[in-house]
Design a protein around this motif. Structure first.
Motif, PDB file in Angstrom:
ATOM      1  N   SER A 150       0.833  -1.210   0.000  1.00 15.42           N
ATOM      2  CA  SER A 150       0.000   0.000   0.000  1.00 15.42           C
ATOM      3  C   SER A 150       0.866   1.258   0.000  1.00 15.42           C
ATOM      4  O   SER A 150       0.565   2.225  -0.707  1.00 15.42           O
ATOM      5  CB  SER A 150      -0.954  -0.005   1.197  1.00 15.42           C
ATOM      6  OG  SER A 150      -0.258   0.064   2.417  1.00 15.42           O
ATOM      7  N   ILE A 151       1.948   1.251   0.761  1.00 18.61           N
ATOM      8  CA  ILE A 151       2.820   2.434   0.840  1.00 18.61           C
ATOM      9  C   ILE A 151       3.532   2.667  -0.497  1.00 18.61           C
ATOM     10  O   ILE A 151       3.770   3.813  -0.894  1.00 18.61           O
ATOM     11  CB  ILE A 151       3.850   2.282   1.982  1.00 18.61           C
ATOM     12  CG1 ILE A 151       3.147   2.218   3.338  1.00 18.61           C
ATOM     13  CG2 ILE A 151       4.865   3.433   1.958  1.00 18.61           C
ATOM     14  CD1 ILE A 151       2.279   3.423   3.682  1.00 18.61           C
ATOM     15  N   LEU A 189      -4.795   6.867  12.940  1.00 11.72           N
ATOM     16  CA  LEU A 189      -3.764   7.305  11.997  1.00 11.72           C
ATOM     17  C   LEU A 189      -2.786   8.275  12.651  1.00 11.72           C
ATOM     18  O   LEU A 189      -1.576   8.206  12.406  1.00 11.72           O
ATOM     19  CB  LEU A 189      -4.403   7.939  10.764  1.00 11.72           C
ATOM     20  CG  LEU A 189      -5.313   7.052   9.922  1.00 11.72           C
ATOM     21  CD1 LEU A 189      -5.702   7.762   8.626  1.00 11.72           C
ATOM     22  CD2 LEU A 189      -4.661   5.724   9.595  1.00 11.72           C
ATOM     23  N   LEU A 190      -3.306   9.167  13.464  1.00 12.09           N
ATOM     24  CA  LEU A 190      -2.441  10.112  14.180  1.00 12.09           C
ATOM     25  C   LEU A 190      -1.503   9.367  15.118  1.00 12.09           C
ATOM     26  O   LEU A 190      -0.295   9.629  15.161  1.00 12.09           O
ATOM     27  CB  LEU A 190      -3.294  11.107  14.974  1.00 12.09           C
ATOM     28  CG  LEU A 190      -4.100  12.129  14.163  1.00 12.09           C
ATOM     29  CD1 LEU A 190      -5.124  12.821  15.051  1.00 12.09           C
ATOM     30  CD2 LEU A 190      -3.181  13.164  13.518  1.00 12.09           C
ATOM     31  N   ALA A 219       1.652   8.887   5.719  1.00 13.81           N
ATOM     32  CA  ALA A 219       0.755  10.037   5.794  1.00 13.81           C
ATOM     33  C   ALA A 219       0.084  10.133   7.160  1.00 13.81           C
ATOM     34  O   ALA A 219      -0.033   9.139   7.891  1.00 13.81           O
ATOM     35  CB  ALA A 219      -0.309   9.931   4.708  1.00 13.81           C
ATOM     36  N   THR A 220      -0.371  11.334   7.486  1.00 10.62           N
ATOM     37  CA  THR A 220      -1.094  11.563   8.732  1.00 10.62           C
ATOM     38  C   THR A 220      -2.095  12.694   8.535  1.00 10.62           C
ATOM     39  O   THR A 220      -1.801  13.662   7.815  1.00 10.62           O
ATOM     40  CB  THR A 220      -0.132  11.918   9.892  1.00 10.62           C
ATOM     41  OG1 THR A 220      -0.899  12.368  11.020  1.00 10.62           O
ATOM     42  CG2 THR A 220       0.856  13.006   9.508  1.00 10.62           C
ATOM     43  N   LYS A 232      -4.475   8.285   1.632  1.00 13.16           N
ATOM     44  CA  LYS A 232      -5.101   7.285   0.760  1.00 13.16           C
ATOM     45  C   LYS A 232      -4.453   5.907   0.875  1.00 13.16           C
ATOM     46  O   LYS A 232      -5.157   4.887   0.847  1.00 13.16           O
ATOM     47  CB  LYS A 232      -5.097   7.757  -0.690  1.00 13.16           C
ATOM     48  CG  LYS A 232      -3.711   8.004  -1.272  1.00 13.16           C
ATOM     49  CD  LYS A 232      -3.791   8.539  -2.700  1.00 13.16           C
ATOM     50  CE  LYS A 232      -2.401   8.840  -3.224  1.00 13.16           C
ATOM     51  NZ  LYS A 232      -2.427   9.444  -4.573  1.00 13.16           N
ATOM     52  N   ARG A 233      -3.130   5.851   1.006  1.00  9.53           N
ATOM     53  CA  ARG A 233      -2.462   4.540   1.013  1.00  9.53           C
ATOM     54  C   ARG A 233      -2.735   3.785   2.301  1.00  9.53           C
ATOM     55  O   ARG A 233      -3.022   2.581   2.275  1.00  9.53           O
ATOM     56  CB  ARG A 233      -0.956   4.713   0.776  1.00  9.53           C
ATOM     57  CG  ARG A 233      -0.637   5.295  -0.594  1.00  9.53           C
ATOM     58  CD  ARG A 233       0.847   5.387  -0.869  1.00  9.53           C
ATOM     59  NE  ARG A 233       1.060   6.044  -2.141  1.00  9.53           N
ATOM     60  CZ  ARG A 233       1.305   7.346  -2.281  1.00  9.53           C
ATOM     61  NH1 ARG A 233       1.372   8.117  -1.219  1.00  9.53           N
ATOM     62  NH2 ARG A 233       1.474   7.871  -3.477  1.00  9.53           N
ATOM     63  N   ILE A 234      -2.658   4.470   3.432  1.00 12.12           N
ATOM     64  CA  ILE A 234      -2.932   3.785   4.703  1.00 12.12           C
ATOM     65  C   ILE A 234      -4.413   3.439   4.800  1.00 12.12           C
ATOM     66  O   ILE A 234      -4.776   2.376   5.323  1.00 12.12           O
ATOM     67  CB  ILE A 234      -2.459   4.635   5.898  1.00 12.12           C
ATOM     68  CG1 ILE A 234      -0.930   4.779   5.847  1.00 12.12           C
ATOM     69  CG2 ILE A 234      -2.881   3.999   7.211  1.00 12.12           C
ATOM     70  CD1 ILE A 234      -0.320   5.461   7.034  1.00 12.12           C
TER      71      ILE A 234
END
Length: 256
Positions: A47-48, A136-137, A158-159, A167-169
């Motif tokens: 995904s990353i 996510l944070l 991303a965060t 989008k990837r996570i």
């Protein structure tokens, strides 16, 4: 949402959420494995690395699997320092050996005291949270909690704190959390609810969603991803991101 859009999204969800979606999508990488930790590690990595042509992404991920002797979890937890030299030439776009080696170090550190990558996200989440923003944070802080982490690697994780649509996570979490009988998404995580997921906003999804009136926000950021997801919840409040299949599929059809 008008009935035409609702019917279209339902039709395209059923059309694309099928096993024949797997071979040409980065999700084929974790589908090579049966061990939970292998699925998590390669699902996260796929995904990353998921930007650019899907064929190139898949080839690069297969290269990583070979570098880890075909057994990612075993390699991550049991490798010797000398085994890491083979990764010095690995590169995908702006993701390079420095990033790769930090990923390996972080995974090793994490799995020494945790059975599943799920807890790296779920520990920051409450059952009544409407979405995964806190997860996510918290994950971003946890991922860069090792001493002397490379500053450059932060751009690959991303965060919402940076207003990213993540989008990837979000795609990775869809893979791990969503459960149905079609066999595309894995559904191997239990502590995060599908209703808490946020729809991945890639270029295909973003373009189609705007044409269908599902996004009004002018730029694409975290709030855009939330806006899209809230609109999808009007169709299915318990599993809104299943329509990622429909939006992405419609975008790829248009491109072809």
């Amino acid at each position: 949402m008008n009935s035409y859009v609702a019917q279209l999204l339902d039709e395209k969800f059923h059309e694309f959420n099928r096993p024949n979606f797997i071979p040409n999508d980065p999700i084929c990488i974790p589908h090579r494995f049966s061990l939970k930790q292998d699925i998590e590690i390669m699902g996260f990595w796929a995904s990353i690395l998921a930007w650019g042509q899907r064929k190139t992404i898949i080839n690069k991920c297969n290269e990583l699997v070979l570098l880890m002797d075909g057994a990612p979890y075993q390699f991550i937890t049991q490798h010797q320092s000398s085994d890491l030299k083979r990764f010095l030439a690995f590169k995908h776009r702006t993701f390079n050996a420095t990033d790769t080696l930090y990923f390996i170090e972080w995974f090793k550190n994490f799995y020494l005291s945790n059975d599943s990558l799920e807890s790296a996200f779920s520990r920051f989440l409450q059952p009544n949270d409407t979405n995964i923003e806190k997860a996510l944070l918290g994950f971003h802080q946890l991922f860069f909690s090792l001493d002397d982490y490379p500053q450059r690697t932060q751009k690959h994780i991303a965060t919402p704190a940076r207003k990213s649509s993540c989008k990837r996570i979000n795609m990775f979490l869809r893979w791990m959390v969503r459960q149905d009988t079609m066999g595309v998404d894995f559904g191997i995580w239990q502590q995060i609810k599908p209703s808490q997921l946020v729809c991945p906003c890639d270029v295909h999804v973003d373009r189609v969603a705007r044409k269908l009136g599902l996004i009004q926000r002018p730029k694409t950021d975290w709030l855009t991803a939330l806006e899209l997801t809230e609109n999808l919840k009007s169709l299915d409040p318990t599993d809104p991101v299943k329509y990622d299949f429909a939006l992405f599929g419609l975008g790829v059809e248009k491109e072809m």
